[in-house]
Design a protein around this motif. Sequence first.
Motif, PDB file in Angstrom:
ATOM      1  N   ARG A   1       0.828  -1.212   0.000  1.00  0.00           N
ATOM      2  CA  ARG A   1       0.000   0.000   0.000  1.00  0.00           C
ATOM      3  C   ARG A   1       0.857   1.255   0.000  1.00  0.00           C
ATOM      4  O   ARG A   1       0.531   2.255  -0.641  1.00  0.00           O
ATOM      5  CB  ARG A   1      -0.947  -0.005   1.208  1.00  0.00           C
ATOM      6  N   VAL A   2       1.971   1.215   0.731  1.00  0.00           N
ATOM      7  CA  VAL A   2       2.883   2.355   0.720  1.00  0.00           C
ATOM      8  C   VAL A   2       3.435   2.575  -0.682  1.00  0.00           C
ATOM      9  O   VAL A   2       3.502   3.708  -1.185  1.00  0.00           O
ATOM     10  CB  VAL A   2       4.033   2.149   1.725  1.00  0.00           C
ATOM     11  N   GLN A   3       3.830   1.489  -1.340  1.00  0.00           N
ATOM     12  CA  GLN A   3       4.370   1.610  -2.687  1.00  0.00           C
ATOM     13  C   GLN A   3       3.332   2.176  -3.643  1.00  0.00           C
ATOM     14  O   GLN A   3       3.643   3.007  -4.509  1.00  0.00           O
ATOM     15  CB  GLN A   3       4.848   0.237  -3.181  1.00  0.00           C
ATOM     16  N   SER A   4       2.075   1.758  -3.500  1.00  0.00           N
ATOM     17  CA  SER A   4       1.006   2.291  -4.347  1.00  0.00           C
ATOM     18  C   SER A   4       0.814   3.781  -4.110  1.00  0.00           C
ATOM     19  O   SER A   4       0.582   4.550  -5.051  1.00  0.00           O
ATOM     20  CB  SER A   4      -0.308   1.542  -4.067  1.00  0.00           C
ATOM     21  N   THR A   5       0.920   4.200  -2.837  1.00  0.00           N
ATOM     22  CA  THR A   5       0.796   5.616  -2.514  1.00  0.00           C
ATOM     23  C   THR A   5       1.925   6.425  -3.125  1.00  0.00           C
ATOM     24  O   THR A   5       1.715   7.517  -3.655  1.00  0.00           O
ATOM     25  CB  THR A   5       0.789   5.814  -0.982  1.00  0.00           C
ATOM     26  N   VAL A   6       3.141   5.882  -3.067  1.00  0.00           N
ATOM     27  CA  VAL A   6       4.299   6.566  -3.658  1.00  0.00           C
ATOM     28  C   VAL A   6       4.120   6.716  -5.166  1.00  0.00           C
ATOM     29  O   VAL A   6       4.382   7.780  -5.739  1.00  0.00           O
ATOM     30  CB  VAL A   6       5.598   5.792  -3.343  1.00  0.00           C
ATOM     31  N   GLU A   7       3.641   5.653  -5.819  1.00  0.00           N
ATOM     32  CA  GLU A   7       3.440   5.708  -7.267  1.00  0.00           C
ATOM     33  C   GLU A   7       2.366   6.714  -7.647  1.00  0.00           C
ATOM     34  O   GLU A   7       2.462   7.379  -8.688  1.00  0.00           O
ATOM     35  CB  GLU A   7       3.077   4.322  -7.782  1.00  0.00           C
ATOM     36  N   ALA A   8       1.335   6.845  -6.790  1.00  0.00           N
ATOM     37  CA  ALA A   8       0.264   7.800  -7.068  1.00  0.00           C
ATOM     38  C   ALA A   8       0.656   9.238  -6.723  1.00  0.00           C
ATOM     39  O   ALA A   8       0.044  10.190  -7.224  1.00  0.00           O
ATOM     40  CB  ALA A   8      -0.994   7.413  -6.293  1.00  0.00           C
ATOM     41  N   ASN A   9       1.666   9.397  -5.857  1.00  0.00           N
ATOM     42  CA  ASN A   9       2.114  10.727  -5.421  1.00  0.00           C
ATOM     43  C   ASN A   9       3.640  10.799  -5.515  1.00  0.00           C
ATOM     44  O   ASN A   9       4.341  10.850  -4.505  1.00  0.00           O
ATOM     45  CB  ASN A   9       1.662  10.999  -3.989  1.00  0.00           C
ATOM     46  N   PRO A  10       4.175  10.803  -6.741  1.00  0.00           N
ATOM     47  CA  PRO A  10       5.639  10.711  -6.910  1.00  0.00           C
ATOM     48  C   PRO A  10       6.406  11.889  -6.326  1.00  0.00           C
ATOM     49  O   PRO A  10       7.607  11.759  -6.053  1.00  0.00           O
ATOM     50  CB  PRO A  10       5.807  10.647  -8.435  1.00  0.00           C
ATOM     51  N   LYS A  11       5.759  13.023  -6.116  1.00  0.00           N
ATOM     52  CA  LYS A  11       6.441  14.198  -5.579  1.00  0.00           C
ATOM     53  C   LYS A  11       6.279  14.335  -4.063  1.00  0.00           C
ATOM     54  O   LYS A  11       6.774  15.301  -3.471  1.00  0.00           O
ATOM     55  CB  LYS A  11       5.921  15.462  -6.259  1.00  0.00           C
ATOM     56  N   ALA A  12       5.587  13.377  -3.448  1.00  0.00           N
ATOM     57  CA  ALA A  12       5.367  13.445  -1.998  1.00  0.00           C
ATOM     58  C   ALA A  12       6.670  13.209  -1.246  1.00  0.00           C
ATOM     59  O   ALA A  12       7.557  12.471  -1.709  1.00  0.00           O
ATOM     60  CB  ALA A  12       4.324  12.411  -1.579  1.00  0.00           C
ATOM     61  N   ASN A  13       6.794  13.818  -0.087  1.00  0.00           N
ATOM     62  CA  ASN A  13       7.953  13.596   0.776  1.00  0.00           C
ATOM     63  C   ASN A  13       7.826  12.252   1.473  1.00  0.00           C
ATOM     64  O   ASN A  13       6.714  11.740   1.682  1.00  0.00           O
ATOM     65  CB  ASN A  13       8.056  14.714   1.810  1.00  0.00           C
ATOM     66  N   TRP A  14       8.962  11.692   1.864  1.00  0.00           N
ATOM     67  CA  TRP A  14       8.945  10.345   2.431  1.00  0.00           C
ATOM     68  C   TRP A  14       8.093  10.256   3.690  1.00  0.00           C
ATOM     69  O   TRP A  14       7.406   9.259   3.922  1.00  0.00           O
ATOM     70  CB  TRP A  14      10.369   9.874   2.720  1.00  0.00           C
ATOM     71  N   TRP A  15       8.126  11.300   4.535  1.00  0.00           N
ATOM     72  CA  TRP A  15       7.362  11.239   5.778  1.00  0.00           C
ATOM     73  C   TRP A  15       5.856  11.401   5.561  1.00  0.00           C
ATOM     74  O   TRP A  15       5.074  11.146   6.453  1.00  0.00           O
ATOM     75  CB  TRP A  15       7.864  12.311   6.757  1.00  0.00           C
ATOM     76  N   GLN A  16       5.490  11.803   4.365  1.00  0.00           N
ATOM     77  CA  GLN A  16       4.069  11.944   4.048  1.00  0.00           C
ATOM     78  C   GLN A  16       3.454  10.643   3.548  1.00  0.00           C
ATOM     79  O   GLN A  16       2.233  10.507   3.525  1.00  0.00           O
ATOM     80  CB  GLN A  16       3.883  13.041   2.992  1.00  0.00           C
ATOM     81  N   VAL A  17       4.283   9.699   3.131  1.00  0.00           N
ATOM     82  CA  VAL A  17       3.767   8.451   2.569  1.00  0.00           C
ATOM     83  C   VAL A  17       4.161   7.227   3.380  1.00  0.00           C
ATOM     84  O   VAL A  17       3.640   6.131   3.149  1.00  0.00           O
ATOM     85  CB  VAL A  17       4.234   8.267   1.109  1.00  0.00           C
ATOM     86  N   MET A  18       5.072   7.374   4.327  1.00  0.00           N
ATOM     87  CA  MET A  18       5.521   6.210   5.091  1.00  0.00           C
ATOM     88  C   MET A  18       4.388   5.642   5.946  1.00  0.00           C
ATOM     89  O   MET A  18       3.464   6.359   6.345  1.00  0.00           O
ATOM     90  CB  MET A  18       6.703   6.576   5.985  1.00  0.00           C
ATOM     91  N   ASP A  19       4.446   4.362   6.204  1.00  0.00           N
ATOM     92  CA  ASP A  19       3.469   3.690   7.059  1.00  0.00           C
ATOM     93  C   ASP A  19       4.025   3.663   8.481  1.00  0.00           C
ATOM     94  O   ASP A  19       5.011   2.977   8.753  1.00  0.00           O
ATOM     95  CB  ASP A  19       3.207   2.273   6.554  1.00  0.00           C
ATOM     96  N   THR A  20       3.404   4.388   9.375  1.00  0.00           N
ATOM     97  CA  THR A  20       3.858   4.420  10.768  1.00  0.00           C
ATOM     98  C   THR A  20       3.229   3.315  11.600  1.00  0.00           C
ATOM     99  O   THR A  20       3.403   3.290  12.817  1.00  0.00           O
ATOM    100  CB  THR A  20       3.547   5.781  11.403  1.00  0.00           C
ATOM    101  N   GLY A  21       2.490   2.393  10.957  1.00  0.00           N
ATOM    102  CA  GLY A  21       1.828   1.352  11.721  1.00  0.00           C
ATOM    103  C   GLY A  21       0.487   1.820  12.252  1.00  0.00           C
ATOM    104  O   GLY A  21      -0.009   2.884  11.885  1.00  0.00           O
TER     105      GLY A  21
END
Length: 305
Positions: free
Chosen positions: A30-50
């Motif tokens: 799911r994180v990877q899908s979010t990154v692909e959908a938001n390629p310009k997002a910062n890492w802390w905006q897409v990471m899964d914190t659990g």
Amino acid sequence: MKRRSPCLIVSFLSLFLIPLATFAQTRADRVQSTVEANPKANWWQVMDTGPFITDTFRMYGAQGPVGVLKGVAIKVGPDEDHTLVFDTETMRMVAGFEGKVSMGGTPWDGKHGGNSAFPTDHSKYYFTTEWGPGWAIAGDWTDPREKDNDLPNGPLPDEHSEYLGIYRHEGGSVLSYQIAGTQILEQPGLIDGQLVRFFYLREATSKPLQILVSDPPAVPEKGPKTPPIFARLNNAPEGVKLETLESGRKVVTIPEGSPPSNFQLFYSRNELAPPLKIEMADPDLLTQGGPALFPETVDVNGRMS
């Protein structure tokens, strides 16, 4: 024939197995899908914190007042798109809202003086509570802690309360703490658009207690306000009541000598939401953990320097 009010019957396990069963992908997928959908997002905006994350949080956005110094933001719902935030120093449920916390400050965006924050939009909130104890003993809401920067901080005295930790159970998170010697488990959740706090009093209360439910919401200078929210108890034992104090604060009153019990506190935007009959699980099971959140095997290589 006596007509009964409509009642929704909910299995306890179904409430908290939903988040795991609903996700066809793993959390990493799911994180990877979010990154692909938001390629310009910062890492802390897409990471899964659990299912939860601890941090200092500001209310109403990054420029708002500090809401909690040592908070646990707990995600709830099948899509983990609602949040309840718990103060580990005061046993106070700080706020509940639609959406997630936004990460900010040195560990995240690298900005000094910044903090993580709750949503800016007041209309996203179900409830908020004011700084201080989350429970009262014998009706006393006094905060005995010393002040720093005009705010009491640090943990409350052990004779008042003590935070014992957090468990992960299946798809949910379970808080463990004691109030005046009474051991309590509390599990936040989301049912049919309603935020819910599941309480498990593990032993009889030695003193009369009150739970802080909500305080009157802050009124923004502009923009939408917090909508009316209706709090109600579900499956409450005899003597446990929801009350409104003169200040507008809502509390749950638990008499001295109340036996061990399980009950729920709902926050709803629908005044006519039907009562629920919930099949509760054995509280001991809540501390037994659950399936791995990240089942993937990570291969790493090391080298000698």
